[in-house]
Design a protein around this motif. Sequence first.
Motif, PDB file in Angstrom:
ATOM      1  N   LEU A  61       0.837  -1.207   0.000  1.00 13.88           N
ATOM      2  CA  LEU A  61       0.000   0.000   0.000  1.00 13.88           C
ATOM      3  C   LEU A  61       0.867   1.250   0.000  1.00 13.88           C
ATOM      4  O   LEU A  61       0.614   2.197  -0.768  1.00 13.88           O
ATOM      5  CB  LEU A  61      -0.923  -0.006   1.223  1.00 13.88           C
ATOM      6  CG  LEU A  61      -1.720   1.288   1.459  1.00 13.88           C
ATOM      7  CD1 LEU A  61      -2.657   1.572   0.293  1.00 13.88           C
ATOM      8  CD2 LEU A  61      -2.496   1.205   2.774  1.00 13.88           C
ATOM      9  N   GLU A 118       3.936   1.550  -1.065  1.00 11.66           N
ATOM     10  CA  GLU A 118       4.574   1.652  -2.385  1.00 11.66           C
ATOM     11  C   GLU A 118       3.621   2.207  -3.431  1.00 11.66           C
ATOM     12  O   GLU A 118       4.004   3.003  -4.277  1.00 11.66           O
ATOM     13  CB  GLU A 118       5.087   0.281  -2.835  1.00 11.66           C
ATOM     14  CG  GLU A 118       6.517  -0.016  -2.423  1.00 11.66           C
ATOM     15  CD  GLU A 118       7.220  -0.917  -3.435  1.00 11.66           C
ATOM     16  OE1 GLU A 118       6.531  -1.677  -4.138  1.00 11.66           O
ATOM     17  OE2 GLU A 118       8.460  -0.844  -3.513  1.00 11.66           O
ATOM     18  N   SER A 119       2.372   1.764  -3.384  1.00 10.93           N
ATOM     19  CA  SER A 119       1.379   2.247  -4.344  1.00 10.93           C
ATOM     20  C   SER A 119       1.152   3.744  -4.194  1.00 10.93           C
ATOM     21  O   SER A 119       1.032   4.477  -5.187  1.00 10.93           O
ATOM     22  CB  SER A 119       0.063   1.489  -4.147  1.00 10.93           C
ATOM     23  OG  SER A 119      -0.931   1.966  -5.024  1.00 10.93           O
ATOM     24  N   ILE A 120       1.097   4.219  -2.961  1.00  8.38           N
ATOM     25  CA  ILE A 120       0.923   5.659  -2.726  1.00  8.38           C
ATOM     26  C   ILE A 120       2.112   6.434  -3.279  1.00  8.38           C
ATOM     27  O   ILE A 120       1.956   7.475  -3.931  1.00  8.38           O
ATOM     28  CB  ILE A 120       0.739   5.931  -1.220  1.00  8.38           C
ATOM     29  CG1 ILE A 120      -0.571   5.313  -0.725  1.00  8.38           C
ATOM     30  CG2 ILE A 120       0.766   7.442  -0.935  1.00  8.38           C
ATOM     31  CD1 ILE A 120      -0.745   5.365   0.778  1.00  8.38           C
ATOM     32  N   ASP A 165       4.066   5.538  -5.697  1.00  9.39           N
ATOM     33  CA  ASP A 165       3.946   5.526  -7.161  1.00  9.39           C
ATOM     34  C   ASP A 165       3.101   6.701  -7.639  1.00  9.39           C
ATOM     35  O   ASP A 165       3.448   7.386  -8.618  1.00  9.39           O
ATOM     36  CB  ASP A 165       3.286   4.222  -7.632  1.00  9.39           C
ATOM     37  CG  ASP A 165       4.243   3.042  -7.643  1.00  9.39           C
ATOM     38  OD1 ASP A 165       5.465   3.277  -7.680  1.00  9.39           O
ATOM     39  OD2 ASP A 165       3.769   1.897  -7.612  1.00  9.39           O
ATOM     40  N   GLN A 166       1.965   6.919  -6.965  1.00  7.94           N
ATOM     41  CA  GLN A 166       1.070   8.007  -7.342  1.00  7.94           C
ATOM     42  C   GLN A 166       1.732   9.366  -7.104  1.00  7.94           C
ATOM     43  O   GLN A 166       1.613  10.278  -7.931  1.00  7.94           O
ATOM     44  CB  GLN A 166      -0.227   7.910  -6.529  1.00  7.94           C
ATOM     45  CG  GLN A 166      -1.063   6.673  -6.796  1.00  7.94           C
ATOM     46  CD  GLN A 166      -1.792   6.744  -8.110  1.00  7.94           C
ATOM     47  OE1 GLN A 166      -2.118   7.817  -8.603  1.00  7.94           O
ATOM     48  NE2 GLN A 166      -2.046   5.581  -8.701  1.00  7.94           N
ATOM     49  N   ALA A 182      -3.391  10.329  -4.115  1.00  3.09           N
ATOM     50  CA  ALA A 182      -2.552   9.130  -4.108  1.00  3.09           C
ATOM     51  C   ALA A 182      -3.088   8.089  -3.128  1.00  3.09           C
ATOM     52  O   ALA A 182      -3.155   6.890  -3.444  1.00  3.09           O
ATOM     53  CB  ALA A 182      -1.114   9.500  -3.745  1.00  3.09           C
ATOM     54  N   GLU A 233      -6.558   6.675  -4.547  1.00  2.00           N
ATOM     55  CA  GLU A 233      -6.377   5.745  -5.655  1.00  2.00           C
ATOM     56  C   GLU A 233      -5.783   4.420  -5.172  1.00  2.00           C
ATOM     57  O   GLU A 233      -6.196   3.338  -5.607  1.00  2.00           O
ATOM     58  CB  GLU A 233      -5.474   6.361  -6.722  1.00  2.00           C
ATOM     59  CG  GLU A 233      -6.137   7.445  -7.539  1.00  2.00           C
ATOM     60  CD  GLU A 233      -7.286   6.913  -8.386  1.00  2.00           C
ATOM     61  OE1 GLU A 233      -7.061   5.955  -9.153  1.00  2.00           O
ATOM     62  OE2 GLU A 233      -8.397   7.439  -8.245  1.00  2.00           O
ATOM     63  N   SER A 234      -4.839   4.489  -4.280  1.00  2.00           N
ATOM     64  CA  SER A 234      -4.184   3.276  -3.795  1.00  2.00           C
ATOM     65  C   SER A 234      -5.135   2.425  -2.967  1.00  2.00           C
ATOM     66  O   SER A 234      -5.177   1.199  -3.107  1.00  2.00           O
ATOM     67  CB  SER A 234      -2.944   3.634  -2.981  1.00  2.00           C
ATOM     68  OG  SER A 234      -2.001   4.328  -3.785  1.00  2.00           O
ATOM     69  N   LEU A 265      -6.538  -1.393  -3.793  1.00  3.10           N
ATOM     70  CA  LEU A 265      -6.189  -2.472  -2.872  1.00  3.10           C
ATOM     71  C   LEU A 265      -7.304  -2.774  -1.878  1.00  3.10           C
ATOM     72  O   LEU A 265      -7.082  -3.495  -0.915  1.00  3.10           O
ATOM     73  CB  LEU A 265      -4.920  -2.104  -2.109  1.00  3.10           C
ATOM     74  CG  LEU A 265      -3.648  -1.950  -2.955  1.00  3.10           C
ATOM     75  CD1 LEU A 265      -2.505  -1.433  -2.105  1.00  3.10           C
ATOM     76  CD2 LEU A 265      -3.272  -3.276  -3.595  1.00  3.10           C
TER      77      LEU A 265
END
Length: 328
Positions: free
Chosen positions: A97, A99-101, A103-104, A114, A117-118, A122
Amino acid sequence: MSDPGTGRNHLTPETVEDYFTAGVAAAFSISDKVDAVLEIDPSHQEIRLVSPAAGADPDVTAYERIAVERIGIVGKHGDWFRLVVDATRMYYEAYILIESIVDQLESGASFRHAVSESLSGLRGLLAGRRRLSDEKEAGLIGELLVLGHAIEHSGEESALDAWLGPLSEEHDFGLDGFDAEIKTTRSEGRNHIIGSESQLQPAPGRPLYLVSIQITLAGAAAGGFTLSDLIETTRGMLENSRRTFDAALQRIGWADGDADMYRTKFQLRSKPRAFLVNPEFPAITGARLDQVVPQRGFISAVSYRIDVSHLHFEMLPAPFADFCEDPS
């Protein structure tokens, strides 16, 4: 740790697990492109992301395991967001989670967007994945060890017919000529929790054995196995009964998609022992309670802990004689 292709300091599942296992807090930059600090706090079972507080606060009120706060940091200008994730039993999922944030954020999104969306991407992972408790994990390991032995010596159909644990019957196995209640512990002694007054109540005319199994952490030992490993090993022993086996696992709460959540390796601490539950065995049963407890009907549930470490043990009847320790 740094991925030169992305400028990302990426952690593997094993590395994340190691941080929590070591029990030492850590904090480091997770990106070479934006201000993003990853904090790992094993003492609180938390993973946190700290980043400049630009824009509106993220809305995470729908998530019990996630919180966001504004903080000030000594030596830093302005407010910072600190997103806190309860990572209990889902260390790598919590890290994914974060890491996904990031990325955004690296793509130019605001912190609020961010996070939104994450979490959206998930949501199924965060809401749907539930790991078996440590007690249930150990219990399933013990039952699978017995089941594997039964498959080898009695055949897959007879073994699976005998496995009653997933059906929530009084005893875990109804074998040819006797019943067995499997108890598995990670303690140094043979301490087991008995969850009901009927669990150690023999059926009329059928001997009942308590099979005591001790497991311990394996570390890097060559013979170590995870619950996932044991399930795959058992499944590999089956030719015609895999659907029956998989259905039994589902009733217990296992899902193959969650296999990565069971990375702890175990090994046997000692040879299993079998104890005949006879009139001298210290069991609390309904029949015994009826004899000594006034107004017995008002007791609705019984649970107790028993230490069988120093009790007399016996061999299980064939074909399970070699599964347990020989008392002679």
